[in-house]
Every structure is written in structure tokens, then in C-alpha cells.
Design an enzyme around this catalytic site. Sequence first.
Site, PDB file in Angstrom:
ATOM      1  N   ASP A   1       0.928  -1.304  -0.011  1.00 26.42           N
ATOM      2  CA  ASP A   1      -0.030  -0.035   0.149  1.00 26.42           C
ATOM      3  C   ASP A   1       0.936   1.338   0.051  1.00 26.42           C
ATOM      4  O   ASP A   1       1.688   1.426   0.837  1.00 26.42           O
ATOM      5  CB  ASP A   1      -0.830  -0.058   1.128  1.00 26.42           C
ATOM      6  CG  ASP A   1      -1.907   1.148   1.116  1.00 26.42           C
ATOM      7  OD1 ASP A   1      -1.577   2.260   0.838  1.00 26.42           O
ATOM      8  OD2 ASP A   1      -2.952   0.714   1.584  1.00 26.42           O
ATOM      9  N   VAL A   2       0.958   2.119  -1.002  1.00 27.13           N
ATOM     10  CA  VAL A   2       1.537   3.253  -1.105  1.00 27.13           C
ATOM     11  C   VAL A   2       1.532   4.383  -0.068  1.00 27.13           C
ATOM     12  O   VAL A   2       2.292   5.296  -0.075  1.00 27.13           O
ATOM     13  CB  VAL A   2       1.567   3.918  -2.446  1.00 27.13           C
ATOM     14  CG1 VAL A   2       1.868   2.932  -3.582  1.00 27.13           C
ATOM     15  CG2 VAL A   2       0.035   4.486  -2.874  1.00 27.13           C
TER      16      VAL A   2
ATOM     17  N   TYR B   1      10.873   1.144   0.022  1.00 30.49           N
ATOM     18  CA  TYR B   1      12.244   1.318  -0.290  1.00 30.49           C
ATOM     19  C   TYR B   1      13.172   0.194  -1.234  1.00 30.49           C
ATOM     20  O   TYR B   1      13.127  -0.747  -0.918  1.00 30.49           O
ATOM     21  CB  TYR B   1      13.048   1.057   1.083  1.00 30.49           C
ATOM     22  CG  TYR B   1      12.792   2.034   2.256  1.00 30.49           C
ATOM     23  CD1 TYR B   1      13.106   3.384   2.428  1.00 30.49           C
ATOM     24  CD2 TYR B   1      11.788   1.385   3.161  1.00 30.49           C
ATOM     25  CE1 TYR B   1      12.730   4.089   3.249  1.00 30.49           C
ATOM     26  CE2 TYR B   1      11.205   2.383   4.424  1.00 30.49           C
ATOM     27  CZ  TYR B   1      11.676   3.771   4.131  1.00 30.49           C
ATOM     28  OH  TYR B   1      11.271   4.631   5.144  1.00 30.49           O
TER      29      TYR B   1
ATOM     30  N   THR C   1      -4.493   7.814  -0.327  1.00 32.37           N
ATOM     31  CA  THR C   1      -3.534   7.235  -1.340  1.00 32.37           C
ATOM     32  C   THR C   1      -3.140   8.323  -2.370  1.00 32.37           C
ATOM     33  O   THR C   1      -1.799   8.227  -2.697  1.00 32.37           O
ATOM     34  CB  THR C   1      -4.594   6.227  -2.012  1.00 32.37           C
ATOM     35  OG1 THR C   1      -5.063   5.127  -1.232  1.00 32.37           O
ATOM     36  CG2 THR C   1      -3.794   5.398  -3.094  1.00 32.37           C
TER      37      THR C   1
ATOM     38  N   GLY D   1       9.165  11.032  -2.116  1.00 31.79           N
ATOM     39  CA  GLY D   1      10.484  10.618  -1.255  1.00 31.79           C
ATOM     40  C   GLY D   1      11.401   9.680  -1.528  1.00 31.79           C
ATOM     41  O   GLY D   1      12.714  10.063  -1.667  1.00 31.79           O
TER      42      GLY D   1
ATOM     43  N   ARG E   1      15.142  10.195  -3.189  1.00 33.58           N
ATOM     44  CA  ARG E   1      16.510   9.407  -2.654  1.00 33.58           C
ATOM     45  C   ARG E   1      17.205   8.940  -3.656  1.00 33.58           C
ATOM     46  O   ARG E   1      18.451   8.749  -3.478  1.00 33.58           O
ATOM     47  CB  ARG E   1      15.700   8.274  -1.696  1.00 33.58           C
ATOM     48  CG  ARG E   1      16.791   7.603  -1.142  1.00 33.58           C
ATOM     49  CD  ARG E   1      16.348   6.618   0.067  1.00 33.58           C
ATOM     50  NE  ARG E   1      15.753   5.415  -0.524  1.00 33.58           N
ATOM     51  CZ  ARG E   1      16.213   4.451  -1.195  1.00 33.58           C
ATOM     52  NH1 ARG E   1      17.669   4.142  -1.008  1.00 33.58           N
ATOM     53  NH2 ARG E   1      15.598   3.494  -1.568  1.00 33.58           N
TER      54      ARG E   1
ATOM     55  N   TYR F   1     -11.676  12.129  -4.320  1.00 36.60           N
ATOM     56  CA  TYR F   1     -10.626  11.682  -5.524  1.00 36.60           C
ATOM     57  C   TYR F   1     -10.239  13.180  -6.295  1.00 36.60           C
ATOM     58  O   TYR F   1      -9.137  13.256  -6.464  1.00 36.60           O
ATOM     59  CB  TYR F   1     -11.495  10.998  -6.568  1.00 36.60           C
ATOM     60  CG  TYR F   1     -10.767  10.526  -7.665  1.00 36.60           C
ATOM     61  CD1 TYR F   1      -9.769   9.642  -7.746  1.00 36.60           C
ATOM     62  CD2 TYR F   1     -11.076  11.013  -8.877  1.00 36.60           C
ATOM     63  CE1 TYR F   1      -9.039   9.276  -8.588  1.00 36.60           C
ATOM     64  CE2 TYR F   1     -10.320  10.761 -10.255  1.00 36.60           C
ATOM     65  CZ  TYR F   1      -9.283   9.579  -9.848  1.00 36.60           C
ATOM     66  OH  TYR F   1      -8.755   9.463 -11.069  1.00 36.60           O
TER      67      TYR F   1
ATOM     68  N   LYS G   1      -6.409  14.156  -6.008  1.00 31.86           N
ATOM     69  CA  LYS G   1      -5.351  14.332  -6.927  1.00 31.86           C
ATOM     70  C   LYS G   1      -4.978  15.896  -7.257  1.00 31.86           C
ATOM     71  O   LYS G   1      -3.689  15.879  -7.610  1.00 31.86           O
ATOM     72  CB  LYS G   1      -6.181  14.084  -8.284  1.00 31.86           C
ATOM     73  CG  LYS G   1      -6.454  12.416  -8.319  1.00 31.86           C
ATOM     74  CD  LYS G   1      -5.265  11.731  -8.827  1.00 31.86           C
ATOM     75  CE  LYS G   1      -5.578  10.163  -9.078  1.00 31.86           C
ATOM     76  NZ  LYS G   1      -4.155   9.462  -9.493  1.00 31.86           N
TER      77      LYS G   1
ATOM     78  N   HIS H   1     -12.372  -3.076 -14.887  1.00 35.38           N
ATOM     79  CA  HIS H   1     -13.228  -3.799 -13.980  1.00 35.38           C
ATOM     80  C   HIS H   1     -15.084  -3.799 -14.450  1.00 35.38           C
ATOM     81  O   HIS H   1     -15.410  -2.686 -14.762  1.00 35.38           O
ATOM     82  CB  HIS H   1     -13.157  -3.198 -12.726  1.00 35.38           C
ATOM     83  CG  HIS H   1     -13.621  -4.204 -11.647  1.00 35.38           C
ATOM     84  ND1 HIS H   1     -14.943  -4.572 -11.465  1.00 35.38           N
ATOM     85  CD2 HIS H   1     -12.956  -4.624 -10.549  1.00 35.38           C
ATOM     86  CE1 HIS H   1     -15.141  -5.187 -10.484  1.00 35.38           C
ATOM     87  NE2 HIS H   1     -13.931  -5.430  -9.776  1.00 35.38           N
TER      88      HIS H   1
END
Length: 317
Positions: free
Chosen positions: A62-63, A68, A96, A106, A110, A149, A153, A185
Amino acid sequence: MRISNRKRVMVTGGAGFLGSHLCERLINEGCDVLCVDNFYSGTKDNIAHLVSNPYFEMIRHDVTFPLYVEVDEIYNLACPASPIHYQRDPVQTTKTSVHGAINMLGLAKRVKAKILQASTSEVYGDPEIHPQTEDYWGHVNPIGIRACYDEGKRCAETLFFDYYRQHNVEIKVVRIFNTYGPRMHPNDGRVVSNFIVQALSGKDITIYGGGTQTRSFCYVDDLIDGFIKMMGSNEEVTGPINMGNPAEFTIKQLAEIIIEMSGSKSKLVFMPLPQDDPKQRQPDITYANQTLSWIPQVKLEQGLAKTIDYFRKFLLL
């Protein structure tokens, strides 16, 4: 020291409708692909044909939590995109978009990766100008049922440009207009899949409002071409950039075309229009054409034929 020269590309939301097509395209272009998905709206069926490929890897993640990994490029597609899915858990939808953007930016900072944000035409809300250009700031209800949503966004775009200005992260922001094709879907509530499933099942086709509201429908292959071109563009090309097919149709026209192409005897049934549903939606793609030489190639009837064929086989399973 890296042994392989393959580009390492991560796709969040990679098991979704758009993400699975993107993963497939990247594999075919010789990339080493890392697909990240929590399967909230994506499905393993969409990527089953890729699993045996040695250059494809899947992570259930899950973002909204940090990740990493070492990658060269990131396509951030993670977020349910249909009203039925994103309104089921609106708080998680906002997380999300916002926490996901922070975590992926992030990571990009990195590892010094290029990162593309799959934004949306929903940032324009129920637009007061037509067609919509990238410099239009939008007309969005910040407390409505679609705001989780729309505003999620919009905030993600803010974060992308702040990371670009403050941390020199190389960003690409694409605003996606209605896209359709195989692997949608069947119960996501979006108009193309809804109409096709209803037509093939012999059910009445449900039109919300009078059917005079307009949409512009882009076939998935055209959109993926746009993603690839955007990621490969010069560092100065950050976007936001509209991607969609500017050919405009009313919802009633779409229903009639699908009934004819599917050979259905379905009847049209009209229901009340949902809150904040946009009355018009058409992209101005001048910038994409000038900057990326991108313009959709697939006509609506061509794309619908492939999509109807997919759902016809799907419904037989």
C-alpha cells in the site's frame, strides 16, 4: 556496480486497468518492471500473463506506507479511479493520493528517479470552460462526495510541483481523460464498462441524467503511448499535460453505439444525475501534440470493438 543495463521501472497500481497495460508495454520495451499494488481495485488476473517473465516482479504493498527499492523511473498510478471504488472508502482514497504522493516523491528524491504522476481530468471538476486547457484551475466542490478523488489528485499535483521546486525531483504530471479498453473492471461504475456489460447481458442500459452530458473517450493503447512519450521527454517538460481523445460524444450517443455494435436489444433507462457529475468533459491536447507529437490514433468504434470482444469473453468465464 549494476550488471544489467535494463532500465528499472516501478509502476504503482500496476495490477489495475491502466497499470497492467503499462507494465506489459514496459516489459515489451526491455525494461525490468516492478509492479506494486495492494489489490484494492486491481486484480492478479490483469498481470497473470506477466508473472512468468523473469523481468517482471510483483509486490503487494500500500503506497500510503513508505517503500524502499532501487529504481530508475516511477509511474505513480496507485489510486482507485472509478466513483464506486473511490467513494467506498473516501478517507483511504485521499490518503492514497496524498500520502502515496509523499512516499513516492520521497523515494524518487532518494534514488534520483524520474517520476510520473497519473493525475486526472477530475482536477477540472465540473468545468466552466470548454474544452479544458492545462491553465484552467478548475471548478471543484471541495466537500462533495467526489472530493476525496478530485481534491486528493489536486493536492498530489501540488506536492509534485513543490518537490520539483524545492528538491529538484524530475517530475512528469499527466491529466488523464476518460480511458477505456480491455481489463476494465466490469463493475467499476464507469460508463463504457457499464454500458457494454449491460448490453451484452441484455439488461436495460442505465443513463444518469438526460444523456446530453458529454465525454471524450481515449483507447488505452493511445494513453500508454502518451505515458511513454511523457516519461521520455526533456527534463523541462513537467506538465501538467492533458491526455485524452478530443472527439466528444454525448452519453446517449455512446449507449446507442454500444447497443448497435454488440447486437443488443437493450433499452435506455434514465435515472437522476449524481451529485457534482460533470456536464462536459473534453481535453484540449494542443500542448501534448506540440510537445510530445502525441495524438490518439484509435477511433471510438475501433476501440469499442476490442473492448466489447474482451467483455464478451469475460462474461463467458
